[in-house]
Design an enzyme around this catalytic site. Structure first.
Site, PDB file in Angstrom:
ATOM      1  N   HIS A  42       0.920  -1.672   0.014  1.00 30.30           N
ATOM      2  CA  HIS A  42       0.404  -0.430  -0.357  1.00 30.30           C
ATOM      3  C   HIS A  42       1.281   0.893  -0.118  1.00 30.30           C
ATOM      4  O   HIS A  42       0.267   2.149   0.101  1.00 30.30           O
ATOM      5  CB  HIS A  42      -1.184   0.240   1.075  1.00 30.30           C
ATOM      6  N   LYS A  73      -7.258  14.430   5.393  1.00 29.61           N
ATOM      7  CA  LYS A  73      -6.316  13.005   5.345  1.00 29.61           C
ATOM      8  C   LYS A  73      -5.560  13.063   7.006  1.00 29.61           C
ATOM      9  O   LYS A  73      -5.348  13.817   7.357  1.00 29.61           O
ATOM     10  CB  LYS A  73      -6.466  12.542   4.052  1.00 29.61           C
ATOM     11  N   ARG A  74      -4.825  11.684   6.480  1.00 25.17           N
ATOM     12  CA  ARG A  74      -3.597  11.940   7.778  1.00 25.17           C
ATOM     13  C   ARG A  74      -2.670  13.303   7.850  1.00 25.17           C
ATOM     14  O   ARG A  74      -2.459  13.118   6.093  1.00 25.17           O
ATOM     15  CB  ARG A  74      -2.679  10.900   7.777  1.00 25.17           C
ATOM     16  N   LYS A  85       2.270  14.389   1.903  1.00 25.54           N
ATOM     17  CA  LYS A  85       0.135  14.858   1.515  1.00 25.54           C
ATOM     18  C   LYS A  85       0.180  16.703   1.404  1.00 25.54           C
ATOM     19  O   LYS A  85      -0.682  16.649   1.002  1.00 25.54           O
ATOM     20  CB  LYS A  85      -0.139  13.954   2.459  1.00 25.54           C
ATOM     21  N   THR A 124      -7.767   7.754  -1.399  1.00 30.93           N
ATOM     22  CA  THR A 124      -9.439   6.724  -1.174  1.00 30.93           C
ATOM     23  C   THR A 124     -10.389   7.796  -1.373  1.00 30.93           C
ATOM     24  O   THR A 124     -11.600   7.568  -1.655  1.00 30.93           O
ATOM     25  CB  THR A 124      -9.799   5.342  -0.746  1.00 30.93           C
ATOM     26  N   LYS A 165     -14.035   8.788  -3.057  1.00 39.02           N
ATOM     27  CA  LYS A 165     -15.142   9.444  -1.782  1.00 39.02           C
ATOM     28  C   LYS A 165     -15.493  10.934  -2.513  1.00 39.02           C
ATOM     29  O   LYS A 165     -16.876  11.417  -3.160  1.00 39.02           O
ATOM     30  CB  LYS A 165     -15.114   9.219  -0.490  1.00 39.02           C
TER      31      LYS A 165
HETATM   32  C1  NBG Z   1      -2.460   3.544   2.067  1.00 35.34           C
HETATM   33  C2  NBG Z   1      -1.773   4.633   1.674  1.00 35.34           C
HETATM   34  C3  NBG Z   1      -2.756   5.182   1.157  1.00 35.34           C
HETATM   35  C4  NBG Z   1      -3.799   4.429   0.246  1.00 35.34           C
HETATM   36  C5  NBG Z   1      -4.528   2.885   1.396  1.00 35.34           C
HETATM   37  C6  NBG Z   1      -4.897   1.702   0.412  1.00 35.34           C
HETATM   38  C7  NBG Z   1      -0.846   2.908   4.381  1.00 35.34           C
HETATM   39  C8  NBG Z   1      -0.405   2.410   4.655  1.00 35.34           C
HETATM   40  N1  NBG Z   1      -1.133   2.810   2.510  1.00 35.34           N
HETATM   41  O1  NBG Z   1      -2.563   6.172  -0.565  1.00 35.34           O
HETATM   42  O2  NBG Z   1      -0.507   5.877   1.640  1.00 35.34           O
HETATM   43  O3  NBG Z   1      -4.971   5.374  -0.120  1.00 35.34           O
HETATM   44  O4  NBG Z   1      -2.966   2.689   2.154  1.00 35.34           O
HETATM   45  O5  NBG Z   1      -4.641   1.112   0.045  1.00 35.34           O
HETATM   46  O6  NBG Z   1      -1.722   3.271   5.121  1.00 35.34           O
END
Ligand code: NBG
Length: 906
Positions: A410, A637-638, A643, A748, A752
């Site tokens: 991911h 987002k985080r 980011k 993601t 949304k």
């Molecule tokens: C996160 C990515 C995102 C991605 C999500 C789901 C982790 C390790 N990875 O970009 O940063 O959308 O995974 O795939 O949290």
């Protein structure tokens, strides 16, 4: 009589591996137990199994709950009285929610039992989704709607004097995850259920989820998330289902004798699909001590010692991602991983053995997806169970393992690609470490052979020259005189030396996952491509067939139909049916109406209502009045440097400075904006915390500046979570997905926002690239450098000369203390601006001018509301591809090889 008092116990455990008579009598291929060639399942040692005598029980008389509004109302009152113990004549909202939730639970369990029994009778192949995170959010609305009972429940609740909305707010969020990865797992559960796939999730039932975030004078504050305090009606406790998990100890004559053990006890969370009878399962494990406490110590008055085992056991499932800054924290994290992975695999093997005797059949009956590196110990654990418990030889076990596991990566961020010190692994999991060493030495042997063969095939000098070409396994950075075989092994071994600490060996979990599984995939096209050419380059050369892409998706139920009822109704009216909720590609039917002025007006009215709802929330939670005729501009987002929330903030500061410098006449030309931020910073992430303070500090100045008035508002909404996202996303008009190209796996939330008709300002990164393809790049606000240029630009960053004058002003304003504490923001500024001190790794300065150009395009377009709305409709109409149903279907066909099994209506 309340249904809970009936003898339903046996049916409540449809898939337990207890030795009870099966409820399903018609399984011709089920072998009698004694015929099993393999040894007995790893029975939990001290945990008693239920010895239910189901044959004699009148299970056919089970009273299935009735779903008319009167029966539901009666049921709620009954639950409130007898389960909650409240006075039905003086109910609080919370009590009503709890009573209601228990009635929904009963209906879920009813369908859950039928589903599991049906699946058992069909014995299909299952997918098991192993994930350290499941960010489920709230369950009530989702369950009621997915069960198709919203009308009946709505009426029943109205009779009780409430609405579903009133009651849903009483529910705690299940925040068993950090962000995208955990929320994706939750969306996948919804889609697995909806598309009728036989599939379960497996994870940890953390007692405390993601921390609660507050603001203390504008700084992030943190408190534990005590989410289970009022009980959890959405889970079913299975004390009879427990697995023994060992730690520490030694391996003697090939046999592991753990020095510490705990029980992993199951809780099932029924997951209803939409428009189907299927209800599947998320099984989460809680860690419990084998011995509750030591009575001898207790009697001696030594209370700490007496309960030490219990505390150590409970620590394992206490906190989502314990801080791993200490040795104990690091060990605990590895313990968590092996804890849930081992329990899950033991559980699956036990069920497998109820119906099969030949382990070569396992890959035809089960596939495990390892969701990022956290569950990758599964490679060693499955090997261990097959060899040590089931008596298979190495080669056979390896063949089965590599057909039964699949791996999803991911992120390319190094901090998320786990590497465990060999020392920690050897101490905690000595038998696993033996297995890993053997896998590593076999792998290194084959790697060495390949490198040698390559070198023989071409003279050494050329091999070196060809090193930068994709087809060579000789590492690019082979030093002169260094043996290329050693160099390759050092670079690509599972066990390798820590580059920052000489002599310290690490286990590279991602490498082990690639080698030990049948497939490896990334989560968006660009990301899957990047991993093939960077972190897994040589693995891709050796096993090109293993590498796949599976672009993420999100569930359109939670993220459109349920969180945006206004838009749901409008879409259904426009398309003439609600089939789109299950077949999201049908949204493309909206395209032909995108220019219809009537629809555009209604579309805007829905957005306006959602904006008002968010404005109310903002006022109630942070006390800021925001104008609802302004553009709602969102980044949630985080918080992370990649980011780039700070890039967004720099542009906001620039806007503020421009408004201040403008004449009253010129100010009228500005498009008013409400900029909303939300997101948590990891507790140890210093710079991310500063980025939060940057938002609040600028907000304090801007929001109180009379000259600026309603032209600009900046708010940070604390404790961003699933429920808050459900309020923010439908109200957003512009959203930011502005990571440096090549850094975001997929994202993601971009999907949304798109579904809800929110326009996107983004870089060509993650799934933005595919979103742009779907909606047409000209309809997105795209800016920034390309991923392939990033390595070069990083090299050149020190010599960067093109600082935009607006960039300089923004930096100066921060350093001059225009937004308070100049000293506090010094290193945040230095990080991106002073190349003698840092390196602007995420290339903010490079992207700044182009970002402002894109922001200008946004403003211009917003002035043309018809065109803006046309695009908004087009975004929703083009979002079909990003349904998690599509994504799950891709996984099912191309990786898992699992087929739908729908439970027929009875
Ligand atoms: C996160 C990515 C995102 C991605 C999500 C789901 C982790 C390790 N990875 O970009 O940063 O959308 O995974 O795939 O949290």
């Amino acid at each position: 009589m309340p249904a809970t008092r009936l003898p339903v116990t046996a049916s409540l455990i449809p898939h337990s591996n207890s030795r009870r008579a099966s409820l399903v009598q018609h399984r011709p291929q089920a072998l009698p137990r004694q015929a099993n060639a393999v040894s007995a399942p790893p029975a939990p040692m001290d945990v008693e199994r239920s010895q239910a005598k189901t044959d004699s029980l009148p299970v056919e008389h089970l009273p299935h709950p009735k779903n008319d509004p009167d029966s539901i109302e009666q049921d709620v009152l009954s639950k409130v009285s007898y389960t909650i113990g409240a006075d039905p004549k003086a109910l609080t909202t919370k009590q009503t929610y709890r009573g209601l939730a228990w009635t929904v639970r009963e209906r879920l369990i009813d369908s859950f039992n039928k589903t599991q029994e049906y699946w058992k009778s069909k014995d299909p192949k299952f997918v098991y989704y192993l994930s350290a995170e499941f960010l489920m959010g709230r369950s009530l609305t989702n369950a009621v709607y997915n069960l198709g009972l919203e009308g009946e429940y709505g009426e029943a609740i109205r009779k009780l004097g409430y609405s579903l909305e009133d009651l849903q707010d009483q529910e705690q969020n299940a925040s068993l995850g950090n962000g995208g990865l955990g929320r994706l797992a939750a969306c996948f559960m919804d889609s697995i259920a909806t598309t009728d796939l036989p599939g379960w999730g497996y994870g940890i039932r953390y007692k405390y989820g993601m921390f609660k975030q507050g603001l203390d004078k504008g700084f992030q504050s943190m408190a534990p998330d005590i989410w289970l305090s009022a009980g959890n009606p959405w889970e079913v406790y299975r004390p009879e289902l427990a697995y023994r998990i060992g730690f520490y100890g030694e391996v003697k004559d090939g046999k592991w004798i753990p020095a510490e053990s705990v029980n992993a006890v199951a809780y099932d969370n029924p997951i209803p699909g939409f428009g189907t009878n299927n209800v599947t399962n998320l099984r989460l494990f809680e860690s419990q001590p084998v011995n509750e406490f030591n009575l001898d110590f207790f009697n001696e008055g030594n209370f700490d010692e007496a309960t030490q085992e219990k505390r150590r056991a409970e620590d394992i499932s206490a906190v989502l991602y314990p801080n791993d800054a200490t040795d104990y924290g690091r060990e605990l994290r590895l313990k968590q991983q092996v804890f849930f992975v081992s329990a899950a695999i033991q559980d699956v093997i036990a069920r497998f053995k109820e119906q099969h005797s030949d382990f070569n059949e396992l890959p035809n009956k089960a596939v495990f997806t390892m969701n990022d590196t956290h569950p990758t110990i599964a490679v060693a654990e499955l090997m261990r169970l097959l060899i040590d418990q089931e008596g298979l030889d190495w080669d056979n076990a390896w063949a089965i393992t590599t057909k039964t596991l699949a791996f999803t990566n991911h992120t390319v961020m190094p901090e998320a690609l786990e590497k465990w010190p060999v020392k920690v692994m050897t101490k905690l999991l000595p038998r696993h470490m033996e297995i890993i060493s053997k896998i590593d030495s076999i792998w290194k042997g084959s790697l060495a052979d390949r490198v040698k063969a390559q070198i023989e095939a071409e003279p050494k000098a050329e091999a070196k020259a060809a090193a930068s070409e994709e087809s060579s396994l000789v590492p690019e950075d082979t030093e002169a005189g260094e043996d290329p075989v050693d160099a390759a092994l050092a670079k690509y071994g599972i066990i390798c030396e820590n580059p920052w600490e000489k002599g310290v060996k690490l286990v590279n979990m991602a490498f082990m996952a690639v080698i030990g599984s049948k497939s490896t995939n990334g989560v968006a096209a660009i990301h899957s491509d990047i991993i093939k050419h960077t972190i897994f380059k040589d693995f891709y050369e050796i096993y090109p067939e293993k590498f796949q892409n599976k672009t993420n998706g999100v569930t359109p139920r939670r993220w459109l139909a349920y969180c945006n009822p206004g838009l749901r109704e409008l879409i259904t009216k426009t398309l003439g049916s609600n089939e789109w909720i299950k077949h999201l590609e049908k949204l493309s039917g909206l395209k032909q109406h995108a220019e219809d002025k009537e629809l555009q007006a209604q579309w805007r009215a829905v957005k306006q209502e959602n904006k008002q709802r968010l404005a109310k929330y903002i006022k109630a939670n942070v006390g800021v009045d925001v104008p609802t005729n302004a553009m709602f501009d969102v980044q949630i987002k985080r918080i992370h440097e990649y980011k780039r929330q700070h890039l967004n903030m720099f542009s906001i500061i620039n806007r503020y400075l421009e408004i201040k410098a403008a004449s009253p006449e010129e100010r009228k030309k500005f498009v008013p904006r409400v900029c909303v931020f939300g997101g948590k910073a990891a507790s140890a992430y210093y710079m991310a915390k500063k980025m939060i303070r940057l938002v609040t500090a600028v907000g304090e100045v801007v929001n109180n500046d009379q000259e600026v008035g309603d032209l600009l508002k900046v708010v940070f909404l604390p404790d961003y979570n699933v429920s808050l996202a459900e309020v923010i996303i439908p109200a957003a008009e512009l959203s930011h997905h502005i990571s440096t190209a090549g850094t975001e796996g997929s994202g993601t939330s971009n999907m949304k926002f798109q579904m809800n008709g929110c326009l996107i300002l983004g870089t060509m990164d993650g799934a933005n690239v595919e979103i742009a393809q779907e909606i047409g790049k000209e309809n997105m606000f795209v800016f920034g450098v390309d991923a392939e240029d990033v390595p070069r630009l990083r090299e050149e960053r020190k010599d960067f000369k093109d600082y935009d004058p607006r960039w300089v002003k923004v930096m100066d304003s921060l350093l001059a203390g225009q937004f308070g504490d100049a000293e506090y923001f010094q290193d945040l500024v230095d990080n991106v601006n002073d190349m003698t001190k840092s390196n602007d790794w995420f290339l903010l300065a490079n992207d700044f001018a182009d970002y402002l150009r894109a922001q200008k395009d946004v403003d211009e377009l917003y002035k043309d509301q018809d065109e803006w709305t046309r695009r908004s409709i087009l975004y929703t109409a083009s979002s079909g591809f990003f349904s998690s149903d599509r994504c799950i279907d891709d996984y099912a066909r191309e990786i898992w090889e699992v087929e739908p099994v729908a439970v027929p209506s009875s």
